[in-house]
Scaffold this active site. Structure first.
Site, mmCIF file in Angstrom:
data_model
loop_
_atom_site.group_PDB
_atom_site.id
_atom_site.type_symbol
_atom_site.label_atom_id
_atom_site.label_comp_id
_atom_site.label_asym_id
_atom_site.label_seq_id
_atom_site.Cartn_x
_atom_site.Cartn_y
_atom_site.Cartn_z
ATOM 1 N N ASP A 47 14.400 2.290 6.687
ATOM 2 C CA ASP A 47 13.879 3.603 7.074
ATOM 3 C C ASP A 47 12.403 3.411 7.393
ATOM 4 O O ASP A 47 11.638 2.926 6.542
ATOM 5 C CB ASP A 47 14.080 4.573 5.905
ATOM 6 N N VAL A 48 12.001 3.794 8.606
ATOM 7 C CA VAL A 48 10.612 3.525 9.011
ATOM 8 C C VAL A 48 9.583 4.317 8.205
ATOM 9 O O VAL A 48 8.393 4.035 8.280
ATOM 10 C CB VAL A 48 10.365 3.794 10.516
ATOM 11 N N ASN A 79 9.972 2.459 18.239
ATOM 12 C CA ASN A 79 10.751 3.461 18.981
ATOM 13 C C ASN A 79 11.354 4.541 18.086
ATOM 14 O O ASN A 79 11.529 5.677 18.530
ATOM 15 C CB ASN A 79 11.864 2.719 19.748
ATOM 16 N N TYR A 118 6.411 18.140 16.352
ATOM 17 C CA TYR A 118 6.745 16.919 17.107
ATOM 18 C C TYR A 118 5.591 16.569 18.052
ATOM 19 O O TYR A 118 5.171 15.415 18.144
ATOM 20 C CB TYR A 118 8.044 17.173 17.866
ATOM 21 N N LYS A 120 3.358 13.122 18.227
ATOM 22 C CA LYS A 120 3.348 12.264 19.424
ATOM 23 C C LYS A 120 1.938 12.183 20.032
ATOM 24 O O LYS A 120 1.533 11.127 20.530
ATOM 25 C CB LYS A 120 4.365 12.768 20.449
HETATM 26 P P1 NDP Z 1 18.229 8.896 19.221
HETATM 27 O O1 NDP Z 1 18.368 10.013 18.243
HETATM 28 O O2 NDP Z 1 19.292 8.666 20.228
HETATM 29 O O3 NDP Z 1 17.991 7.518 18.426
HETATM 30 C C1 NDP Z 1 16.978 7.464 17.463
HETATM 31 C C2 NDP Z 1 16.937 6.076 16.872
HETATM 32 O O4 NDP Z 1 15.933 6.044 15.848
HETATM 33 C C3 NDP Z 1 18.237 5.694 16.205
HETATM 34 O O5 NDP Z 1 18.444 4.313 16.348
HETATM 35 C C4 NDP Z 1 17.991 6.067 14.765
HETATM 36 O O6 NDP Z 1 18.846 5.306 13.949
HETATM 37 C C5 NDP Z 1 16.528 5.680 14.595
HETATM 38 N N1 NDP Z 1 15.852 6.386 13.521
HETATM 39 C C6 NDP Z 1 15.630 7.719 13.399
HETATM 40 N N2 NDP Z 1 14.964 7.992 12.274
HETATM 41 C C7 NDP Z 1 14.752 6.791 11.665
HETATM 42 C C8 NDP Z 1 14.126 6.395 10.466
HETATM 43 N N3 NDP Z 1 13.558 7.287 9.635
HETATM 44 N N4 NDP Z 1 14.088 5.089 10.154
HETATM 45 C C9 NDP Z 1 14.657 4.162 10.971
HETATM 46 N N5 NDP Z 1 15.272 4.474 12.117
HETATM 47 C C10 NDP Z 1 15.322 5.780 12.449
HETATM 48 O O7 NDP Z 1 16.816 9.142 19.912
HETATM 49 P P2 NDP Z 1 16.214 8.608 21.293
HETATM 50 O O8 NDP Z 1 16.760 7.285 21.614
HETATM 51 O O9 NDP Z 1 16.309 9.694 22.261
HETATM 52 O O10 NDP Z 1 14.675 8.512 20.872
HETATM 53 C C11 NDP Z 1 13.999 7.275 20.692
HETATM 54 C C12 NDP Z 1 12.507 7.549 20.751
HETATM 55 O O11 NDP Z 1 12.197 8.104 22.032
HETATM 56 C C13 NDP Z 1 12.015 8.569 19.724
HETATM 57 O O12 NDP Z 1 10.758 8.156 19.223
HETATM 58 C C14 NDP Z 1 11.884 9.847 20.524
HETATM 59 O O13 NDP Z 1 10.924 10.712 19.983
HETATM 60 C C15 NDP Z 1 11.450 9.296 21.854
HETATM 61 N N6 NDP Z 1 11.702 10.190 22.983
HETATM 62 C C16 NDP Z 1 12.968 10.627 23.273
HETATM 63 C C17 NDP Z 1 13.176 11.500 24.331
HETATM 64 C C18 NDP Z 1 14.509 12.047 24.683
HETATM 65 O O14 NDP Z 1 14.576 13.012 25.457
HETATM 66 N N7 NDP Z 1 15.613 11.477 24.214
HETATM 67 C C19 NDP Z 1 12.054 11.943 25.167
HETATM 68 C C20 NDP Z 1 10.777 11.413 24.769
HETATM 69 C C21 NDP Z 1 10.625 10.566 23.726
HETATM 70 P P3 NDP Z 1 19.550 5.893 12.614
HETATM 71 O O15 NDP Z 1 19.693 7.374 12.790
HETATM 72 O O16 NDP Z 1 20.825 5.167 12.506
HETATM 73 O O17 NDP Z 1 18.580 5.521 11.551
#
Ligand code: NDP
Length: 254
Positions: free
Chosen positions: A60-61, A87, A152, A156
Protein backbone atom coordinates in the site's frame (compact mmCIF):
# COMPACT_ATOMS: atom_id res chain seq x y z
CA UNK A 1 12.61 0.55 -30.47
CA UNK A 2 13.96 0.32 -26.90
CA UNK A 3 14.32 4.06 -26.14
CA UNK A 4 17.36 3.06 -24.09
CA UNK A 5 15.35 1.39 -21.31
CA UNK A 6 16.69 -2.07 -22.16
CA UNK A 7 17.80 -3.77 -18.92
CA UNK A 8 16.73 -0.85 -16.73
CA UNK A 9 14.78 -1.74 -13.58
CA UNK A 10 11.39 -0.01 -13.61
CA UNK A 11 9.10 0.17 -10.57
CA UNK A 12 5.45 0.97 -11.39
CA UNK A 13 3.19 1.66 -8.42
CA UNK A 14 -0.42 0.70 -9.11
CA UNK A 15 0.82 -1.42 -12.00
CA UNK A 16 -1.92 -4.01 -11.60
CA UNK A 17 -4.67 -2.18 -13.49
CA UNK A 18 -5.48 0.73 -15.79
CA UNK A 19 -2.82 3.26 -16.69
CA UNK A 20 -0.15 1.58 -14.53
CA UNK A 21 -0.67 -1.79 -16.22
CA UNK A 22 -0.39 -0.17 -19.67
CA UNK A 23 2.87 1.52 -18.59
CA UNK A 24 4.26 -1.75 -17.20
CA UNK A 25 3.44 -3.52 -20.46
CA UNK A 26 5.02 -0.79 -22.60
CA UNK A 27 8.23 -0.69 -20.54
CA UNK A 28 8.49 -4.49 -20.44
CA UNK A 29 7.95 -4.57 -24.21
CA UNK A 30 10.84 -2.12 -24.61
CA UNK A 31 13.17 -4.38 -22.63
CA UNK A 32 12.96 -2.93 -19.10
CA UNK A 33 12.84 -5.25 -16.08
CA UNK A 34 9.48 -4.28 -14.60
CA UNK A 35 8.35 -4.61 -10.98
CA UNK A 36 4.77 -3.63 -10.15
CA UNK A 37 3.13 -2.78 -6.81
CA UNK A 38 -0.51 -2.89 -5.81
CA UNK A 39 -2.79 -4.13 -3.06
CA UNK A 40 -4.39 -7.07 -4.88
CA UNK A 41 -2.18 -10.16 -5.32
CA UNK A 42 -4.54 -11.75 -7.86
CA UNK A 43 -4.41 -8.69 -10.13
CA UNK A 44 -0.62 -8.57 -9.80
CA UNK A 45 -0.31 -12.25 -10.76
CA UNK A 46 -2.50 -11.64 -13.83
CA UNK A 47 -0.13 -8.94 -15.09
CA UNK A 48 2.92 -11.14 -14.54
CA UNK A 49 1.10 -14.09 -16.17
CA UNK A 50 0.47 -11.91 -19.23
CA UNK A 51 4.23 -11.11 -19.31
CA UNK A 52 3.52 -7.42 -18.82
CA UNK A 53 5.78 -7.33 -15.73
CA UNK A 54 8.55 -9.52 -14.37
CA UNK A 55 7.80 -9.28 -10.65
CA UNK A 56 5.18 -7.85 -8.34
CA UNK A 57 4.71 -7.08 -4.67
CA UNK A 58 1.69 -6.40 -2.54
CA UNK A 59 2.13 -2.96 -0.99
CA UNK A 60 0.00 0.00 0.00
CA UNK A 61 1.66 3.23 -1.11
CA UNK A 62 0.34 5.01 1.97
CA UNK A 63 2.57 2.88 4.22
CA UNK A 64 6.22 4.02 4.15
CA UNK A 65 7.48 1.03 6.16
CA UNK A 66 5.98 -1.39 3.63
CA UNK A 67 7.68 0.58 0.90
CA UNK A 68 11.12 0.27 2.41
CA UNK A 69 10.69 -3.49 2.78
CA UNK A 70 9.29 -3.93 -0.73
CA UNK A 71 12.07 -1.87 -2.29
CA UNK A 72 14.64 -4.04 -0.50
CA UNK A 73 12.97 -7.16 -1.91
CA UNK A 74 12.64 -5.68 -5.42
CA UNK A 75 16.28 -4.52 -5.41
CA UNK A 76 17.45 -7.93 -4.18
CA UNK A 77 15.57 -9.50 -7.09
CA UNK A 78 16.24 -7.07 -9.97
CA UNK A 79 18.82 -4.50 -8.86
CA UNK A 80 18.45 -0.81 -7.92
CA UNK A 81 15.43 1.00 -9.36
CA UNK A 82 16.37 3.13 -12.39
CA UNK A 83 12.86 4.18 -13.45
CA UNK A 84 10.15 5.05 -10.90
CA UNK A 85 6.63 5.45 -12.22
CA UNK A 86 4.61 6.79 -9.27
CA UNK A 87 1.19 6.03 -10.67
CA UNK A 88 -0.99 4.60 -7.85
CA UNK A 89 -3.86 6.92 -7.06
CA UNK A 90 -7.53 7.21 -6.21
CA UNK A 91 -10.21 9.81 -6.88
CA UNK A 92 -13.09 10.53 -4.49
CA UNK A 93 -15.69 13.19 -5.20
CA UNK A 94 -17.83 15.40 -2.97
CA UNK A 95 -19.12 18.96 -3.02
CA UNK A 96 -16.78 21.21 -1.05
CA UNK A 97 -19.32 21.47 1.80
CA UNK A 98 -18.90 17.73 2.40
CA UNK A 99 -15.13 17.72 1.78
CA UNK A 100 -14.12 17.14 5.37
CA UNK A 101 -10.56 16.82 6.72
CA UNK A 102 -10.80 13.00 6.64
CA UNK A 103 -11.54 12.99 2.90
CA UNK A 104 -8.77 15.51 2.21
CA UNK A 105 -6.33 13.42 4.26
CA UNK A 106 -7.30 10.26 2.37
CA UNK A 107 -6.69 11.95 -0.99
CA UNK A 108 -3.38 13.42 0.21
CA UNK A 109 -2.27 10.08 1.70
CA UNK A 110 -2.60 8.14 -1.52
CA UNK A 111 -2.10 10.75 -4.27
CA UNK A 112 0.60 12.91 -2.64
CA UNK A 113 2.26 11.04 0.24
CA UNK A 114 2.20 7.79 -1.76
CA UNK A 115 4.36 9.57 -4.34
CA UNK A 116 6.59 11.09 -1.64
CA UNK A 117 7.19 7.68 0.00
CA UNK A 118 8.05 6.05 -3.31
CA UNK A 119 10.49 8.80 -4.26
CA UNK A 120 12.15 8.64 -0.82
CA UNK A 121 12.61 4.89 -1.30
CA UNK A 122 14.46 5.10 -4.63
CA UNK A 123 16.09 8.53 -4.98
CA UNK A 124 19.29 7.88 -2.96
CA UNK A 125 20.32 4.93 -5.15
CA UNK A 126 19.45 6.87 -8.33
CA UNK A 127 21.68 9.74 -7.25
CA UNK A 128 24.44 7.30 -6.37
CA UNK A 129 24.15 5.70 -9.82
CA UNK A 130 24.11 9.10 -11.56
CA UNK A 131 20.97 8.13 -13.46
CA UNK A 132 17.27 7.99 -12.73
CA UNK A 133 13.85 8.77 -14.08
CA UNK A 134 11.03 9.75 -11.75
CA UNK A 135 7.66 10.09 -13.46
CA UNK A 136 4.52 10.80 -11.51
CA UNK A 137 1.14 10.17 -13.08
CA UNK A 138 -0.55 13.34 -11.91
CA UNK A 139 -3.62 14.62 -13.80
CA UNK A 140 -5.09 17.60 -15.59
CA UNK A 141 -6.61 18.01 -12.10
CA UNK A 142 -3.10 19.09 -11.09
CA UNK A 143 -3.19 21.90 -13.67
CA UNK A 144 -6.77 23.18 -13.47
CA UNK A 145 -9.79 22.92 -11.22
CA UNK A 146 -12.77 20.57 -11.63
CA UNK A 147 -15.97 20.80 -9.58
CA UNK A 148 -16.68 18.27 -6.79
CA UNK A 149 -13.11 16.94 -6.57
CA UNK A 150 -11.34 19.68 -4.61
CA UNK A 151 -9.48 17.19 -2.38
CA UNK A 152 -8.19 15.25 -5.41
CA UNK A 153 -7.23 18.54 -7.13
CA UNK A 154 -5.34 19.68 -4.00
CA UNK A 155 -3.30 16.48 -3.98
CA UNK A 156 -2.56 16.50 -7.71
CA UNK A 157 -1.59 20.21 -7.69
CA UNK A 158 0.77 19.42 -4.80
CA UNK A 159 2.37 16.56 -6.77
CA UNK A 160 3.17 18.95 -9.59
CA UNK A 161 4.72 21.38 -7.09
CA UNK A 162 6.86 18.53 -5.79
CA UNK A 163 7.94 17.58 -9.33
CA UNK A 164 8.93 21.14 -10.23
CA UNK A 165 10.92 21.60 -7.04
CA UNK A 166 12.64 18.21 -6.99
CA UNK A 167 13.60 18.51 -10.68
CA UNK A 168 15.63 21.63 -9.92
CA UNK A 169 17.10 20.07 -6.79
CA UNK A 170 18.23 17.01 -8.81
CA UNK A 171 19.30 18.85 -11.97
CA UNK A 172 23.00 18.00 -11.61
CA UNK A 173 22.50 14.37 -10.57
CA UNK A 174 21.41 12.62 -13.77
CA UNK A 175 17.92 12.17 -12.32
CA UNK A 176 14.99 13.78 -14.13
CA UNK A 177 11.61 14.36 -12.48
CA UNK A 178 8.44 14.89 -14.50
CA UNK A 179 4.67 14.61 -14.25
CA UNK A 180 2.42 13.17 -16.93
CA UNK A 181 -1.07 14.64 -16.68
CA UNK A 182 -3.82 12.59 -18.31
CA UNK A 183 -7.30 13.88 -18.96
CA UNK A 184 -10.19 11.47 -18.38
CA UNK A 185 -8.81 8.05 -19.32
CA UNK A 186 -10.58 4.78 -20.01
CA UNK A 187 -9.93 2.85 -16.77
CA UNK A 188 -11.75 1.48 -13.71
CA UNK A 189 -11.29 4.87 -12.04
CA UNK A 190 -13.56 6.58 -14.59
CA UNK A 191 -15.95 3.60 -14.71
CA UNK A 192 -16.34 3.75 -10.92
CA UNK A 193 -16.87 7.55 -10.97
CA UNK A 194 -19.52 7.13 -13.67
CA UNK A 195 -21.27 4.42 -11.60
CA UNK A 196 -21.21 6.66 -8.51
CA UNK A 197 -22.71 9.64 -10.34
CA UNK A 198 -25.34 7.39 -11.98
CA UNK A 199 -26.34 5.94 -8.60
CA UNK A 200 -26.62 9.41 -7.04
CA UNK A 201 -28.40 11.20 -9.89
CA UNK A 202 -30.28 8.47 -11.81
CA UNK A 203 -28.71 9.73 -15.04
CA UNK A 204 -27.58 7.26 -17.73
CA UNK A 205 -23.92 6.21 -17.92
CA UNK A 206 -23.70 7.44 -21.53
CA UNK A 207 -24.98 10.85 -20.55
CA UNK A 208 -22.46 11.11 -17.70
CA UNK A 209 -19.59 9.98 -19.92
CA UNK A 210 -20.49 12.58 -22.54
CA UNK A 211 -20.31 15.24 -19.82
CA UNK A 212 -16.94 13.98 -18.55
CA UNK A 213 -15.35 14.10 -22.01
CA UNK A 214 -16.99 17.40 -22.94
CA UNK A 215 -13.96 19.28 -21.51
CA UNK A 216 -11.63 17.43 -23.89
CA UNK A 217 -11.65 19.20 -27.29
CA UNK A 218 -11.29 15.76 -28.96
CA UNK A 219 -14.43 14.64 -27.05
CA UNK A 220 -13.13 11.22 -26.11
CA UNK A 221 -11.52 9.29 -23.30
CA UNK A 222 -7.75 8.89 -23.48
CA UNK A 223 -6.52 5.30 -24.00
CA UNK A 224 -4.06 4.07 -21.32
CA UNK A 225 -1.39 3.13 -23.94
CA UNK A 226 -1.25 6.81 -24.95
CA UNK A 227 -0.04 7.63 -21.44
CA UNK A 228 2.39 4.71 -21.58
CA UNK A 229 3.97 6.04 -24.79
CA UNK A 230 4.71 9.39 -23.13
CA UNK A 231 6.21 7.64 -20.11
CA UNK A 232 8.45 5.46 -22.29
CA UNK A 233 9.78 8.53 -24.06
CA UNK A 234 10.47 10.32 -20.75
CA UNK A 235 12.39 7.25 -19.54
CA UNK A 236 14.80 7.33 -22.47
CA UNK A 237 18.10 9.13 -22.93
CA UNK A 238 16.48 11.32 -25.62
CA UNK A 239 14.48 13.01 -22.85
CA UNK A 240 17.46 13.73 -20.58
CA UNK A 241 16.93 17.50 -20.90
CA UNK A 242 13.23 17.24 -20.06
CA UNK A 243 12.77 17.77 -16.33
CA UNK A 244 10.36 19.61 -14.06
CA UNK A 245 7.61 19.37 -16.67
CA UNK A 246 3.91 18.61 -16.34
CA UNK A 247 2.91 17.16 -19.70
CA UNK A 248 -0.81 17.06 -20.44
CA UNK A 249 -2.11 14.09 -22.44
CA UNK A 250 -5.62 15.41 -22.73
CA UNK A 251 -6.69 16.11 -26.31
CA UNK A 252 -5.96 19.82 -25.96
CA UNK A 253 -7.87 20.33 -22.68
CA UNK A 254 -4.94 22.20 -21.16
P1 NDP B 1 -7.32 2.54 -11.60
O1 NDP B 1 -8.30 2.67 -10.48
O2 NDP B 1 -7.72 1.85 -12.85
O3 NDP B 1 -5.98 1.84 -11.04
C1 NDP B 1 -5.37 2.36 -9.90
C2 NDP B 1 -4.13 1.56 -9.59
O4 NDP B 1 -3.54 2.07 -8.39
C3 NDP B 1 -4.45 0.10 -9.33
O5 NDP B 1 -3.37 -0.69 -9.77
C4 NDP B 1 -4.57 0.06 -7.82
O6 NDP B 1 -4.32 -1.25 -7.39
C5 NDP B 1 -3.48 1.03 -7.40
N1 NDP B 1 -3.69 1.61 -6.08
C6 NDP B 1 -4.71 2.40 -5.66
N2 NDP B 1 -4.55 2.75 -4.38
C7 NDP B 1 -3.39 2.17 -3.98
C8 NDP B 1 -2.67 2.14 -2.77
N3 NDP B 1 -3.11 2.79 -1.67
N4 NDP B 1 -1.52 1.45 -2.71
C9 NDP B 1 -1.05 0.78 -3.79
N5 NDP B 1 -1.69 0.76 -4.97
C10 NDP B 1 -2.85 1.44 -5.05
O7 NDP B 1 -6.83 4.03 -11.88
P2 NDP B 1 -6.13 4.67 -13.16
O8 NDP B 1 -5.29 3.68 -13.84
O9 NDP B 1 -7.15 5.40 -13.90
O10 NDP B 1 -5.24 5.77 -12.42
C11 NDP B 1 -3.82 5.69 -12.33
C12 NDP B 1 -3.29 7.07 -11.99
O11 NDP B 1 -3.67 7.97 -13.03
C13 NDP B 1 -3.87 7.66 -10.70
O12 NDP B 1 -2.84 8.35 -10.01
C14 NDP B 1 -4.93 8.62 -11.19
O13 NDP B 1 -5.15 9.67 -10.29
C15 NDP B 1 -4.30 9.10 -12.47
N6 NDP B 1 -5.24 9.66 -13.43
C16 NDP B 1 -6.28 8.91 -13.92
C17 NDP B 1 -7.18 9.47 -14.81
C18 NDP B 1 -8.35 8.73 -15.35
O14 NDP B 1 -9.25 9.37 -15.92
N7 NDP B 1 -8.41 7.41 -15.27
C19 NDP B 1 -7.02 10.86 -15.27
C20 NDP B 1 -5.90 11.54 -14.69
C21 NDP B 1 -5.04 10.95 -13.82
P3 NDP B 1 -5.13 -1.95 -6.16
O15 NDP B 1 -6.48 -1.30 -6.09
O16 NDP B 1 -5.16 -3.38 -6.49
O17 NDP B 1 -4.26 -1.64 -5.00
Amino acid sequence: MTFGVDGRHALVTGGSRGIGRAIAARLAGAGAIVTILGRDPVAIDAVIGAREAHAGFVADVTEPDTFRKVIEDAVAQSGPVDLLIANAGQASSAPFGRTNPALIQRMLDVNLFGVVHSIHAVLPSMIEAGFGRIITIASTAGLKGYPYVSAYCMAKHAVIGLVRSLAVECAMTGVTVNAVCPGYTDTDLVAESTERIAAKTGRSRDDILQELVSGNPQKRLIDPPEIADAVLWLCGMGARSVTGQAIAIAGGEI
